[in-house]
Design an enzyme around this catalytic site. Structure first.
Site, short mmCIF file in Angstrom:
data_model
loop_
_atom_site.label_atom_id
_atom_site.label_comp_id
_atom_site.label_asym_id
_atom_site.label_seq_id
_atom_site.Cartn_x
_atom_site.Cartn_y
_atom_site.Cartn_z
CG ASP A 90 5.58 7.20 2.10
OD1 ASP A 90 5.92 8.36 3.11
OD2 ASP A 90 5.75 7.95 1.31
CE1 TYR A 136 13.02 8.71 -1.62
CE2 TYR A 136 14.29 11.29 -2.25
CZ TYR A 136 13.62 10.03 -1.55
OH TYR A 136 13.10 10.78 0.01
#
Length: 249
Positions: free
Chosen positions: A53, A112
Protein backbone atom coordinates in the site's frame (compact mmCIF):
# COMPACT_ATOMS: atom_id res chain seq x y z
CA UNK A 1 18.92 -18.47 -21.82
CA UNK A 2 15.35 -17.24 -21.73
CA UNK A 3 13.94 -13.74 -21.73
CA UNK A 4 12.08 -13.78 -18.41
CA UNK A 5 13.91 -11.49 -16.00
CA UNK A 6 13.43 -11.63 -12.23
CA UNK A 7 14.06 -8.43 -10.25
CA UNK A 8 14.54 -7.83 -6.54
CA UNK A 9 13.48 -4.25 -5.77
CA UNK A 10 13.81 -1.97 -2.74
CA UNK A 11 11.94 1.31 -2.26
CA UNK A 12 10.98 4.03 0.14
CA UNK A 13 7.19 3.86 -0.05
CA UNK A 14 6.51 7.36 1.29
CA UNK A 15 6.43 9.29 -2.02
CA UNK A 16 4.63 6.63 -4.07
CA UNK A 17 1.04 5.45 -4.47
CA UNK A 18 1.86 1.90 -3.42
CA UNK A 19 3.15 -0.85 -5.69
CA UNK A 20 0.24 -1.39 -8.08
CA UNK A 21 -0.04 0.80 -11.18
CA UNK A 22 -2.28 3.86 -10.73
CA UNK A 23 -3.95 6.31 -13.11
CA UNK A 24 -1.67 9.06 -11.80
CA UNK A 25 1.39 7.01 -12.78
CA UNK A 26 2.96 7.36 -9.33
CA UNK A 27 3.04 3.73 -8.22
CA UNK A 28 6.34 1.84 -8.01
CA UNK A 29 5.16 -0.46 -10.82
CA UNK A 30 4.61 2.60 -13.05
CA UNK A 31 8.14 3.87 -12.40
CA UNK A 32 9.66 0.47 -13.21
CA UNK A 33 7.68 0.20 -16.44
CA UNK A 34 8.84 3.65 -17.52
CA UNK A 35 12.45 2.68 -16.77
CA UNK A 36 12.13 -0.42 -18.95
CA UNK A 37 10.59 1.71 -21.71
CA UNK A 38 13.61 4.03 -21.62
CA UNK A 39 16.03 1.10 -21.97
CA UNK A 40 14.04 -0.93 -24.50
CA UNK A 41 12.29 1.81 -26.42
CA UNK A 42 8.95 0.08 -25.88
CA UNK A 43 6.56 -0.54 -23.02
CA UNK A 44 6.44 -3.89 -21.24
CA UNK A 45 4.45 -5.09 -18.24
CA UNK A 46 6.09 -5.56 -14.84
CA UNK A 47 4.51 -8.29 -12.69
CA UNK A 48 4.96 -8.00 -8.92
CA UNK A 49 4.86 -10.63 -6.19
CA UNK A 50 2.07 -8.69 -4.53
CA UNK A 51 0.79 -5.25 -3.65
CA UNK A 52 2.16 -2.95 -1.02
CA UNK A 53 0.00 0.00 0.00
CA UNK A 54 0.91 3.66 -0.22
CA UNK A 55 3.52 4.44 2.42
CA UNK A 56 4.70 0.83 2.82
CA UNK A 57 8.39 0.21 2.13
CA UNK A 58 10.24 -2.74 0.63
CA UNK A 59 13.71 -4.19 0.96
CA UNK A 60 12.97 -7.30 -1.08
CA UNK A 61 9.96 -6.89 -3.36
CA UNK A 62 10.15 -9.32 -6.28
CA UNK A 63 8.94 -8.78 -9.83
CA UNK A 64 9.41 -10.25 -13.28
CA UNK A 65 9.18 -9.10 -16.88
CA UNK A 66 9.03 -10.92 -20.19
CA UNK A 67 11.57 -9.17 -22.39
CA UNK A 68 11.01 -8.91 -26.15
CA UNK A 69 14.63 -9.97 -26.64
CA UNK A 70 17.66 -10.96 -24.63
CA UNK A 71 19.87 -7.90 -24.82
CA UNK A 72 21.75 -7.30 -21.54
CA UNK A 73 23.24 -9.44 -18.81
CA UNK A 74 21.71 -9.16 -15.30
CA UNK A 75 24.25 -6.67 -13.93
CA UNK A 76 23.79 -4.47 -16.98
CA UNK A 77 20.05 -4.50 -16.36
CA UNK A 78 20.58 -3.39 -12.76
CA UNK A 79 22.72 -0.44 -13.88
CA UNK A 80 20.47 0.53 -16.81
CA UNK A 81 17.24 0.49 -14.79
CA UNK A 82 18.65 2.33 -11.78
CA UNK A 83 19.93 5.10 -14.04
CA UNK A 84 16.34 5.77 -15.13
CA UNK A 85 14.60 5.29 -11.78
CA UNK A 86 13.72 7.73 -9.03
CA UNK A 87 16.52 7.47 -6.44
CA UNK A 88 14.01 6.17 -3.88
CA UNK A 89 13.50 3.02 -5.97
CA UNK A 90 16.40 0.67 -6.61
CA UNK A 91 16.72 -2.63 -8.42
CA UNK A 92 19.09 -4.62 -6.19
CA UNK A 93 19.66 -7.58 -8.48
CA UNK A 94 18.35 -9.32 -11.58
CA UNK A 95 18.43 -12.89 -12.81
CA UNK A 96 17.15 -14.68 -15.90
CA UNK A 97 14.57 -17.35 -15.04
CA UNK A 98 12.68 -20.13 -16.86
CA UNK A 99 9.40 -19.12 -18.47
CA UNK A 100 7.56 -21.10 -15.77
CA UNK A 101 8.64 -18.61 -13.10
CA UNK A 102 6.05 -16.05 -12.00
CA UNK A 103 6.78 -13.42 -9.35
CA UNK A 104 3.35 -13.85 -7.77
CA UNK A 105 2.24 -17.40 -8.48
CA UNK A 106 5.61 -19.04 -7.82
CA UNK A 107 5.97 -17.38 -4.40
CA UNK A 108 5.85 -19.70 -1.39
CA UNK A 109 5.70 -17.02 1.29
CA UNK A 110 6.62 -13.52 2.43
CA UNK A 111 8.21 -11.86 5.42
CA UNK A 112 7.18 -8.43 6.66
CA UNK A 113 8.77 -6.36 9.42
CA UNK A 114 6.95 -3.64 11.35
CA UNK A 115 8.86 -1.00 13.35
CA UNK A 116 7.47 0.73 16.45
CA UNK A 117 9.31 3.59 18.16
CA UNK A 118 8.27 3.39 21.82
CA UNK A 119 9.24 6.79 23.20
CA UNK A 120 7.85 10.29 23.65
CA UNK A 121 10.39 11.68 21.15
CA UNK A 122 10.66 10.40 17.58
CA UNK A 123 14.15 11.00 16.12
CA UNK A 124 13.95 12.87 12.80
CA UNK A 125 15.54 9.98 10.87
CA UNK A 126 12.73 7.70 12.06
CA UNK A 127 9.97 9.89 10.58
CA UNK A 128 8.15 7.82 7.97
CA UNK A 129 10.01 4.69 9.11
CA UNK A 130 8.27 3.75 12.36
CA UNK A 131 5.01 4.10 14.29
CA UNK A 132 5.67 6.34 17.27
CA UNK A 133 3.93 5.18 20.44
CA UNK A 134 4.73 7.29 23.49
CA UNK A 135 2.74 5.14 25.89
CA UNK A 136 4.78 2.31 27.51
CA UNK A 137 4.24 -1.13 25.99
CA UNK A 138 4.50 -4.41 27.91
CA UNK A 139 6.89 -6.33 25.68
CA UNK A 140 6.52 -9.67 27.48
CA UNK A 141 2.77 -9.70 26.87
CA UNK A 142 3.24 -8.86 23.18
CA UNK A 143 5.79 -11.66 22.78
CA UNK A 144 3.49 -14.20 24.43
CA UNK A 145 0.38 -13.13 22.50
CA UNK A 146 2.20 -13.20 19.14
CA UNK A 147 2.24 -17.01 19.30
CA UNK A 148 -1.55 -17.03 18.88
CA UNK A 149 -1.13 -16.01 15.23
CA UNK A 150 1.06 -18.99 14.31
CA UNK A 151 -0.70 -21.71 12.30
CA UNK A 152 -3.61 -21.67 9.88
CA UNK A 153 -6.52 -19.49 10.99
CA UNK A 154 -9.46 -17.51 9.68
CA UNK A 155 -8.08 -13.95 9.52
CA UNK A 156 -11.36 -12.32 8.48
CA UNK A 157 -11.22 -10.04 11.54
CA UNK A 158 -7.68 -9.02 10.53
CA UNK A 159 -8.41 -7.66 7.08
CA UNK A 160 -10.07 -4.62 5.53
CA UNK A 161 -12.44 -4.22 2.60
CA UNK A 162 -10.61 -3.35 -0.62
CA UNK A 163 -13.80 -3.24 -2.68
CA UNK A 164 -13.87 -6.95 -3.38
CA UNK A 165 -14.94 -9.93 -1.30
CA UNK A 166 -12.20 -12.39 -0.36
CA UNK A 167 -13.25 -15.91 -1.28
CA UNK A 168 -11.03 -17.45 1.39
CA UNK A 169 -9.81 -15.57 4.48
CA UNK A 170 -7.80 -18.48 5.88
CA UNK A 171 -4.03 -17.94 5.91
CA UNK A 172 -1.07 -19.83 7.39
CA UNK A 173 1.41 -17.89 9.51
CA UNK A 174 4.76 -19.59 10.05
CA UNK A 175 6.30 -17.27 12.65
CA UNK A 176 5.74 -13.99 14.49
CA UNK A 177 8.73 -12.57 16.34
CA UNK A 178 8.56 -9.51 18.62
CA UNK A 179 11.90 -8.01 19.63
CA UNK A 180 13.12 -4.80 21.23
CA UNK A 181 16.40 -2.98 20.76
CA UNK A 182 16.60 0.31 22.58
CA UNK A 183 13.41 2.22 21.90
CA UNK A 184 12.62 0.27 18.71
CA UNK A 185 10.24 -2.69 18.84
CA UNK A 186 10.05 -4.83 15.72
CA UNK A 187 7.33 -7.30 14.79
CA UNK A 188 8.42 -9.71 12.06
CA UNK A 189 5.74 -11.86 10.43
CA UNK A 190 6.35 -14.73 8.00
CA UNK A 191 3.57 -16.58 6.22
CA UNK A 192 2.38 -18.12 2.99
CA UNK A 193 0.24 -15.12 2.08
CA UNK A 194 -1.53 -12.10 3.51
CA UNK A 195 -4.88 -10.36 3.22
CA UNK A 196 -5.33 -6.63 2.68
CA UNK A 197 -3.91 -4.73 5.71
CA UNK A 198 -3.56 -8.03 7.57
CA UNK A 199 -0.08 -7.39 9.00
CA UNK A 200 -1.01 -3.86 10.08
CA UNK A 201 -4.10 -5.19 11.89
CA UNK A 202 -2.03 -7.94 13.53
CA UNK A 203 0.43 -5.32 14.78
CA UNK A 204 -2.46 -3.17 16.00
CA UNK A 205 -3.81 -6.11 18.01
CA UNK A 206 -0.39 -6.72 19.58
CA UNK A 207 -0.11 -3.05 20.52
CA UNK A 208 -3.52 -3.20 22.22
CA UNK A 209 -2.39 -6.04 24.49
CA UNK A 210 0.92 -4.23 25.02
CA UNK A 211 -1.03 -1.23 26.29
CA UNK A 212 -3.43 -3.27 28.39
CA UNK A 213 -2.18 -6.75 29.41
CA UNK A 214 -5.71 -7.41 30.69
CA UNK A 215 -6.63 -7.95 27.02
CA UNK A 216 -4.63 -11.20 26.94
CA UNK A 217 -6.63 -13.77 24.98
CA UNK A 218 -8.31 -11.20 22.72
CA UNK A 219 -6.25 -12.24 19.68
CA UNK A 220 -7.06 -15.93 20.14
CA UNK A 221 -10.75 -15.07 20.49
CA UNK A 222 -10.76 -13.04 17.27
CA UNK A 223 -9.11 -15.90 15.39
CA UNK A 224 -11.42 -18.51 16.88
CA UNK A 225 -14.65 -16.51 16.58
CA UNK A 226 -14.02 -13.73 14.03
CA UNK A 227 -17.72 -12.93 13.72
CA UNK A 228 -17.70 -11.71 17.33
CA UNK A 229 -14.90 -9.19 16.77
CA UNK A 230 -16.16 -5.65 17.17
CA UNK A 231 -15.02 -2.62 15.19
CA UNK A 232 -13.63 -1.22 18.45
CA UNK A 233 -11.14 -4.09 18.67
CA UNK A 234 -9.60 -3.30 15.28
CA UNK A 235 -6.57 -1.01 15.48
CA UNK A 236 -4.76 -0.53 12.16
CA UNK A 237 -1.08 0.29 12.47
CA UNK A 238 0.03 3.12 10.13
CA UNK A 239 1.53 2.12 6.77
CA UNK A 240 4.88 3.85 7.20
CA UNK A 241 6.21 1.39 9.79
CA UNK A 242 5.80 -1.60 7.47
CA UNK A 243 8.55 -3.11 5.30
CA UNK A 244 8.33 -6.05 2.91
CA UNK A 245 11.58 -7.84 3.73
CA UNK A 246 11.60 -10.78 1.33
CA UNK A 247 9.53 -13.02 -0.89
CA UNK A 248 10.34 -16.73 -0.62
CA UNK A 249 10.40 -19.11 -3.60
Amino acid sequence: MGTRLKLVVAYDGAPFAGWQSQKNGQAVQDHLERAFAVVLGEKIRVHGAGRTDAGVHARGQTAHVELPRHSLDPMQWVAALNTSLDSRIRVLRCRYMPSSFHARFSARGKTYRYRIWNDRILPPLEVGRAWQIARPLHLGTMVAEADAFVGRHDFSSFTANRGQVEQDTHRKIDAVQVRQRGRCITVEVSGEGFLYKMVRLMVGALVRVGWEPARVGEISLRLREPERASANSRLVAPADGLILIRVRY
